[in-house]
Design an enzyme around this catalytic site. Structure first.
Site, PDB file in Angstrom:
ATOM      1  N   ALA A  18     -10.555 -20.941 111.075  1.00  0.00           N
ATOM      2  CA  ALA A  18      -9.972 -21.668 112.209  1.00  0.00           C
ATOM      3  C   ALA A  18     -10.863 -22.855 112.604  1.00  0.00           C
ATOM      4  O   ALA A  18     -10.373 -23.986 112.757  1.00  0.00           O
ATOM      5  CB  ALA A  18      -9.793 -20.730 113.396  1.00  0.00           C
ATOM      6  N   THR A  19     -12.156 -22.605 112.746  1.00  0.00           N
ATOM      7  CA  THR A  19     -13.042 -23.712 113.140  1.00  0.00           C
ATOM      8  C   THR A  19     -13.122 -24.739 112.016  1.00  0.00           C
ATOM      9  O   THR A  19     -13.144 -25.947 112.271  1.00  0.00           O
ATOM     10  CB  THR A  19     -14.454 -23.177 113.475  1.00  0.00           C
ATOM     11  OG1 THR A  19     -14.334 -22.096 114.384  1.00  0.00           O
ATOM     12  CG2 THR A  19     -15.317 -24.244 114.091  1.00  0.00           C
ATOM     13  N   GLY A  20     -13.165 -24.256 110.785  1.00  0.00           N
ATOM     14  CA  GLY A  20     -13.223 -25.176 109.637  1.00  0.00           C
ATOM     15  C   GLY A  20     -12.038 -26.120 109.614  1.00  0.00           C
ATOM     16  O   GLY A  20     -12.173 -27.318 109.349  1.00  0.00           O
TER      17      GLY A  20
ATOM     18  N   LYS B 177     -26.624 -28.045 113.003  1.00  0.00           N
ATOM     19  CA  LYS B 177     -26.153 -27.390 114.234  1.00  0.00           C
ATOM     20  C   LYS B 177     -25.994 -25.908 113.919  1.00  0.00           C
ATOM     21  O   LYS B 177     -25.023 -25.485 113.316  1.00  0.00           O
ATOM     22  CB  LYS B 177     -24.811 -27.997 114.638  1.00  0.00           C
ATOM     23  CG  LYS B 177     -24.522 -28.011 116.105  1.00  0.00           C
ATOM     24  CD  LYS B 177     -24.547 -26.674 116.807  1.00  0.00           C
ATOM     25  CE  LYS B 177     -23.269 -25.898 116.700  1.00  0.00           C
ATOM     26  NZ  LYS B 177     -23.371 -24.520 117.255  1.00  0.00           N
TER      27      LYS B 177
ATOM     28  N   CYS C  88     -19.820 -13.846 103.760  1.00  0.00           N
ATOM     29  CA  CYS C  88     -18.505 -14.455 103.546  1.00  0.00           C
ATOM     30  C   CYS C  88     -17.897 -14.050 102.216  1.00  0.00           C
ATOM     31  O   CYS C  88     -16.689 -13.929 102.098  1.00  0.00           O
ATOM     32  CB  CYS C  88     -18.628 -15.961 103.628  1.00  0.00           C
ATOM     33  SG  CYS C  88     -19.852 -16.608 102.490  1.00  0.00           S
TER      34      CYS C  88
ATOM     35  N   GLY D  88     -18.299 -21.670 107.984  1.00  0.00           N
ATOM     36  CA  GLY D  88     -17.898 -20.868 109.141  1.00  0.00           C
ATOM     37  C   GLY D  88     -16.495 -20.328 108.951  1.00  0.00           C
ATOM     38  O   GLY D  88     -16.012 -20.176 107.819  1.00  0.00           O
ATOM     39  N   SER D  89     -15.840 -20.077 110.071  1.00  0.00           N
ATOM     40  CA  SER D  89     -14.522 -19.430 110.017  1.00  0.00           C
ATOM     41  C   SER D  89     -13.435 -20.427 109.615  1.00  0.00           C
ATOM     42  O   SER D  89     -13.605 -21.651 109.745  1.00  0.00           O
ATOM     43  CB  SER D  89     -14.194 -18.839 111.385  1.00  0.00           C
ATOM     44  OG  SER D  89     -14.121 -19.881 112.329  1.00  0.00           O
TER      45      SER D  89
ATOM     46  N   GLU E 144      -9.632 -11.038 107.839  1.00  0.00           N
ATOM     47  CA  GLU E 144     -11.056 -10.826 107.576  1.00  0.00           C
ATOM     48  C   GLU E 144     -11.677 -10.016 108.711  1.00  0.00           C
ATOM     49  O   GLU E 144     -11.520 -10.354 109.886  1.00  0.00           O
ATOM     50  CB  GLU E 144     -11.741 -12.192 107.492  1.00  0.00           C
ATOM     51  CG  GLU E 144     -13.193 -12.146 107.071  1.00  0.00           C
ATOM     52  CD  GLU E 144     -13.857 -13.526 107.138  1.00  0.00           C
ATOM     53  OE1 GLU E 144     -13.688 -14.219 108.151  1.00  0.00           O
ATOM     54  OE2 GLU E 144     -14.535 -13.889 106.167  1.00  0.00           O
TER      55      GLU E 144
HETATM   56  P1  NDP Z   1     -17.472 -20.125 113.485  1.00  0.00           P
HETATM   57  O1  NDP Z   1     -16.474 -20.895 112.730  1.00  0.00           O
HETATM   58  O2  NDP Z   1     -17.109 -19.542 114.768  1.00  0.00           O
HETATM   59  O3  NDP Z   1     -18.781 -21.002 113.768  1.00  0.00           O
HETATM   60  C1  NDP Z   1     -19.448 -21.692 112.739  1.00  0.00           C
HETATM   61  C2  NDP Z   1     -20.207 -22.850 113.341  1.00  0.00           C
HETATM   62  O4  NDP Z   1     -19.267 -23.803 113.834  1.00  0.00           O
HETATM   63  C3  NDP Z   1     -21.081 -22.455 114.514  1.00  0.00           C
HETATM   64  O5  NDP Z   1     -22.280 -23.202 114.469  1.00  0.00           O
HETATM   65  C4  NDP Z   1     -20.232 -22.871 115.696  1.00  0.00           C
HETATM   66  O6  NDP Z   1     -21.011 -23.144 116.835  1.00  0.00           O
HETATM   67  C5  NDP Z   1     -19.603 -24.139 115.157  1.00  0.00           C
HETATM   68  N1  NDP Z   1     -18.409 -24.578 115.883  1.00  0.00           N
HETATM   69  C6  NDP Z   1     -17.617 -23.883 116.731  1.00  0.00           C
HETATM   70  N2  NDP Z   1     -16.617 -24.671 117.180  1.00  0.00           N
HETATM   71  C7  NDP Z   1     -16.776 -25.881 116.619  1.00  0.00           C
HETATM   72  C8  NDP Z   1     -16.066 -27.117 116.665  1.00  0.00           C
HETATM   73  N3  NDP Z   1     -14.967 -27.270 117.412  1.00  0.00           N
HETATM   74  N4  NDP Z   1     -16.538 -28.166 115.948  1.00  0.00           N
HETATM   75  C9  NDP Z   1     -17.633 -28.036 115.178  1.00  0.00           C
HETATM   76  N5  NDP Z   1     -18.351 -26.892 115.092  1.00  0.00           N
HETATM   77  C10 NDP Z   1     -17.919 -25.822 115.784  1.00  0.00           C
HETATM   78  O7  NDP Z   1     -17.991 -19.013 112.453  1.00  0.00           O
HETATM   79  P2  NDP Z   1     -19.020 -17.853 112.735  1.00  0.00           P
HETATM   80  O8  NDP Z   1     -20.323 -18.415 113.178  1.00  0.00           O
HETATM   81  O9  NDP Z   1     -18.332 -16.847 113.575  1.00  0.00           O
HETATM   82  O10 NDP Z   1     -19.253 -17.282 111.247  1.00  0.00           O
HETATM   83  C11 NDP Z   1     -18.439 -16.324 110.689  1.00  0.00           C
HETATM   84  C12 NDP Z   1     -17.409 -16.964 109.785  1.00  0.00           C
HETATM   85  O11 NDP Z   1     -18.053 -17.810 108.845  1.00  0.00           O
HETATM   86  C13 NDP Z   1     -16.669 -15.935 108.964  1.00  0.00           C
HETATM   87  O12 NDP Z   1     -15.295 -16.192 109.039  1.00  0.00           O
HETATM   88  C14 NDP Z   1     -17.143 -16.144 107.547  1.00  0.00           C
HETATM   89  O13 NDP Z   1     -16.215 -15.841 106.574  1.00  0.00           O
HETATM   90  C15 NDP Z   1     -17.533 -17.573 107.539  1.00  0.00           C
HETATM   91  N6  NDP Z   1     -18.574 -17.828 106.561  1.00  0.00           N
HETATM   92  C16 NDP Z   1     -18.262 -18.497 105.406  1.00  0.00           C
HETATM   93  C17 NDP Z   1     -19.216 -18.681 104.418  1.00  0.00           C
HETATM   94  C18 NDP Z   1     -18.897 -19.430 103.162  1.00  0.00           C
HETATM   95  O14 NDP Z   1     -19.815 -19.907 102.515  1.00  0.00           O
HETATM   96  N7  NDP Z   1     -17.664 -19.560 102.778  1.00  0.00           N
HETATM   97  C19 NDP Z   1     -20.566 -18.179 104.578  1.00  0.00           C
HETATM   98  C20 NDP Z   1     -20.802 -17.531 105.842  1.00  0.00           C
HETATM   99  C21 NDP Z   1     -19.825 -17.373 106.794  1.00  0.00           C
HETATM  100  P3  NDP Z   1     -21.125 -22.094 118.056  1.00  0.00           P
HETATM  101  O15 NDP Z   1     -20.965 -20.740 117.483  1.00  0.00           O
HETATM  102  O16 NDP Z   1     -22.460 -22.334 118.577  1.00  0.00           O
HETATM  103  O17 NDP Z   1     -20.061 -22.469 119.002  1.00  0.00           O
END
Ligand code: NDP
Length: 494
Positions: free
Chosen positions: A248-250, A192, A301, A245-246, A398
């Site tokens: 909060a979402t994680g 996804k 990240c 990802g972020s 961040e």
């Molecule tokens: P988000 O957490 O906003 O989104 C990440 C993914 O999660 C997207 O595909 C998003 O889909 C999806 N998502 C959103 N809501 C949900 C949910 N409720 N359940 C499941 N999936 C969901 O992160 P960003 O895309 O904004 O990326 C930036 C963040 O990622 C930064 O905080 C960065 O630090 C982190 N990051 C961490 C890395 C690591 O390896 N540690 C590497 C790269 C980034 P959609 O956007 O389509 O809604």
């Protein structure tokens, strides 16, 4: 300078109706429509429809149906397919890089060298694990009453269908980390992508099918994460979630996966620090700062956002850094001379500018940059900010942008203690010619990865992941095997 000419296959790809890739076929969406914006211009690149519940279900079913034959395929054959995909990505390098640059604003040079070349390297590395994922034989000490004997062994078996959820900053490479590791273990995947960057993975999935990957082994569904996340994670076929990802979402993904009894790996953000020791010259420090903090407009990240400098070097470093940042060519990401492209999307642009404003309001000093770069796209000048204190918002939150926070220290031990006083711990670096001192500090830095005299470099052989609030689990190296396999014990009486 001028933009590279778009390849005909890129224009053709953008001219097609895009959606999802399910069971070996491109499909149009049946859910809500959303647009992909070119962050360099703010213009819409194309509009596509997200997956609805039925399509999310179809992708999971396809992955489930493909699982047993894929698991049972001779391991080296799976490895050979990963190698073929690596070659296909290498051949398609320029087209994929252009597409990625258009969607994410990544400079064409970085798109080639990081998104594509690194994806190729990771695919080849994981292909090399084929045939090497082994269990062990065990010495059993059960008593023998009538001459019977016992032995036991373990084997590593793929967990099943993996849901990989990826962010927008490296939409191909981060997905490849997940799919290559999962596939070599014998799992199948549903990926996804972020709604901001839904296109390039569709092309990767098409290439995989052309390489001979069976239908259903790699599926891609696009659309809102808030909608699709629960559908994919909650699906009975989902055995494991690998999320990047972020924070909060994680955390939301973790709660959902844990409630459902699913395995979960989280690669999250943080607030990474770089500590420069006193023995370095200002020029050496500036070179390190540029490497650690400003690549891809800071949207990495693992990038450093907090820079700790010895008090007596601070002025010289900031003066030289300001010159170097101001001289960085900002412009179209498709221009090979550009070093600073736009931020990847409007939301990120607004967030970064908002945090810079907040820094001003809190009394932090904007040393250079600090503004949007005008025009239509989401450009922000590379920015250096001398924070008023360790309590400044910029020392904790961040930015994920081209914004370095600078703070002076008198005592490296005190700096180390303050760096560790953080809820996060993804990455950190320490810089010095005194390797003994740097190594001793690396032992005590609380982060999943610590670099010495380097920053942000990732290698497929070196495990990567965060401690504290920055994640759960590790990718790469041999660490991935635990993530994508179950340990089965077999006991035999003979
Ligand atoms: P988000 O957490 O906003 O989104 C990440 C993914 O999660 C997207 O595909 C998003 O889909 C999806 N998502 C959103 N809501 C949900 C949910 N409720 N359940 C499941 N999936 C969901 O992160 P960003 O895309 O904004 O990326 C930036 C963040 O990622 C930064 O905080 C960065 O630090 C982190 N990051 C961490 C890395 C690591 O390896 N540690 C590497 C790269 C980034 P959609 O956007 O389509 O809604």
């Amino acid at each position: 300078m001028s933009d590279v000419a778009l390849l005909p296959q890129v224009t053709a790809f953008l001219g097609r109706r895009q959606g999802h890739f399910i069971h070996g076929e491109a499909q149009e969406g049946q859910g809500a429509a959303f647009s992909v914006t070119n962050p360099a211009t703010g213009d819409t690149l194309l509009t596509l429809k997200g997956a609805d519940e039925a399509q999310a279900h179809a992708a999971m079913q396809a992955a489930q149906a493909a699982f047993a034959p894929w698991r049972d395929m001779p391991t080296l054959q799976r490895g050979a397919l990963l190698l073929k995909l690596a070659d296909a990505l290498a051949e398609e390098r320029e087209a994929l890089a252009q597409l990625e640059s258009l969607c994410s604003g990544k400079t064409i040079q970085l798109a080639r060298m990081l998104e594509i070349d690194q994806s190729v390297a990771f695919l080849r590395y994981f292909a090399g694990w084929a045939g090497k994922i082994n269990g062990e034989t065990l010495d059993v000490s059960l008593p023998s009453f009538a001459g019977e004997k016992y032995t036991a062994f373990t084997r590593r078996q793929p967990v099943g269908v993996v849901v990989g959820i990826v962010p927008w900053n490296f939409s191909i490479m981060i997905a490849v980390w997940k799919l290559a590791a999962a596939l070599v273990c014998g799992c199948t995947v549903v990926l996804k992508p972020s709604e901001y960057t839904p296109l390039t993975l569709l092309r990767v999935a098409e290439l995989a099918t052309a390489c001979g990957f069976p239908p259903g082994v790699i599926n891609v569904v696009n659309g809102s994460g808030a909608l699709l996340g629960p559908l994919l994670i909650g699906h009975p076929a989902c055995a494991k979630v690998s999320f990047t990802g972020s924070v909060a979402t994680g955390n939301a993904v973790n709660r959902l996966a844990t409630e459902q009894g699913k395995r979960v790996t989280l690669e999250l953000g943080g607030k990474n620090a770089a500590l420069f020791l006193d023995d370095l010259s200002p020029e050496e420090m500036v070179n390190g700062i540029l490497e650690a903090g400003y690549l891809n407009q800071g949207q990495i990240c693992a990038a450093a956002e907090c820079f700790w400098l010895p008090e007596q070097k601070m002025e010289a470093v900031l003066a030289l850094l300001s010159e170097r940042l101001a001289a960085m060519p900002i412009g179209s990401p498709l221009d090979e001379a550009t070093v600073v492209g736009p931020l990847a999307n409007r939301a990120q642009f607004d967030k970064v500018l908002g945090l810079i404003e907040q820094a001003r309001a809190e009394g932090d000093e904007i040393v250079c940059g600090g503004q949007a770069q005008g025009g239509k796209g989401f450009f922000v000048q590379p920015t250096a900010i001398r924070v008023a204190s360790v309590d400044s918002t910029l020392m904790r939150e961040e930015t994920f942008g081209p914004v370095g926070s600078f703070i002076a220290y008198q005592d490296a031990e005190q700096a180390l203690a303050t760096i560790n006083d953080s809820p996060y711990g993804l990455a950190a670096s320490v810089w010095s010619h005194n390797l003994s001192h740097a190594l001793r500090i690396s032992e005590r830095l609380e982060a999943g990865i610590v670099w010495i005299n380097m920053h942000t470099f990732l290698d497929p052989a070196v495990p990567f992941g965060g401690v504290k609030g920055s994640g759960i689990g590790r990718e790469f190296g041999s660490a991935f095997i635990d993530d994508y396999t179950e340990l089965k014990s077999v006991m035999v009486r003979y």
